[in-house]
Scaffold this active site. Sequence first.
Site, PDB file in Angstrom:
ATOM      1  N   HIS A  29     -25.195 -66.605 -42.119  1.00  0.00           N
ATOM      2  CA  HIS A  29     -25.600 -65.237 -41.819  1.00  0.00           C
ATOM      3  C   HIS A  29     -24.360 -64.345 -41.864  1.00  0.00           C
ATOM      4  O   HIS A  29     -23.262 -64.768 -41.514  1.00  0.00           O
ATOM      5  CB  HIS A  29     -26.249 -65.153 -40.437  1.00  0.00           C
ATOM      6  CG  HIS A  29     -27.537 -65.913 -40.336  1.00  0.00           C
ATOM      7  ND1 HIS A  29     -28.692 -65.505 -40.956  1.00  0.00           N
ATOM      8  CD2 HIS A  29     -27.839 -67.072 -39.693  1.00  0.00           C
ATOM      9  CE1 HIS A  29     -29.659 -66.366 -40.698  1.00  0.00           C
ATOM     10  NE2 HIS A  29     -29.170 -67.333 -39.941  1.00  0.00           N
ATOM     11  N   CYS A  74     -25.557 -62.171 -45.799  1.00  0.00           N
ATOM     12  CA  CYS A  74     -25.843 -60.738 -45.771  1.00  0.00           C
ATOM     13  C   CYS A  74     -24.547 -59.974 -45.543  1.00  0.00           C
ATOM     14  O   CYS A  74     -23.595 -60.479 -44.956  1.00  0.00           O
ATOM     15  CB  CYS A  74     -26.835 -60.410 -44.655  1.00  0.00           C
ATOM     16  SG  CYS A  74     -28.516 -61.021 -44.945  1.00  0.00           S
TER      17      CYS A  74
END
Length: 254
Positions: A29, A74
């Site tokens: 992430h 991301c």
Amino acid sequence: NETLKKLIEFSEIAGDKSGDMMVVCILSHGLQNGKIVTADGFVIDTEMDVLRRFNNDYCPELKGKPKFFIIQACRGDEQDYGYLSDYKGGVTETDATPSRGRRTSLPNQTYKELSWEDMLIAYSTLPGYVSNRDHYRGTWFIESICKVFMEHAKDMNLRDMLDEVGLVLSRYESEMGTKQSFNYDVRHFYKKLFFNPGINIEPRDKWKHSNSLDFDSIQAVEMKEEAQPALVSLDKKPKKRTISVSAHLENNQT
């Protein structure tokens, strides 16, 4: 921070002379401003904690060796919904004109080596945007890389393959209509890097790892080689018959 410890350990052993290049893949992430969330809940910085540890200053053993980073994470919260195009063909014109850099004349200076060299960093998405993932097939970016590399690693260099990854990735679209773009950062990476350049490959198998234009000539050579044993065997048969007949006649005369 276990992830940071592993990166430090890897940077220390990455200078092994038996390796021709280094590849680091990070799938996690991510947040804005180049931050990556590790498996144990810490946050590391892409630039300071990852890339800098493998440059010529921190890891001189890797100098001259390609360093390829794949970062699937991301880089923000923004969604890319694309746009509806009314493109009707033709060539796009701009008023941009080529320009030359300013010429400089520098006095004698002490020669310095580059700190950042031979690096190529592929980011799964653009700064500020999310990186999409299919619940069953995984992330769009990694799936695109696997597809392109499996099909073209035999005859396409790394940067050209990444350009092809961009084309494959552009065809993805989520149920909500979101799209995804990616970018790669080149830091004095001027080599034509092939993952499968055809080293230690038999001559007759080189067509599998070279430009397809060579296929016809290689195939012609193989057909010629296969035809030669058949011609030799035909030449031997008449000789055996002649010998056997002459031997039979000599026996009858005696």
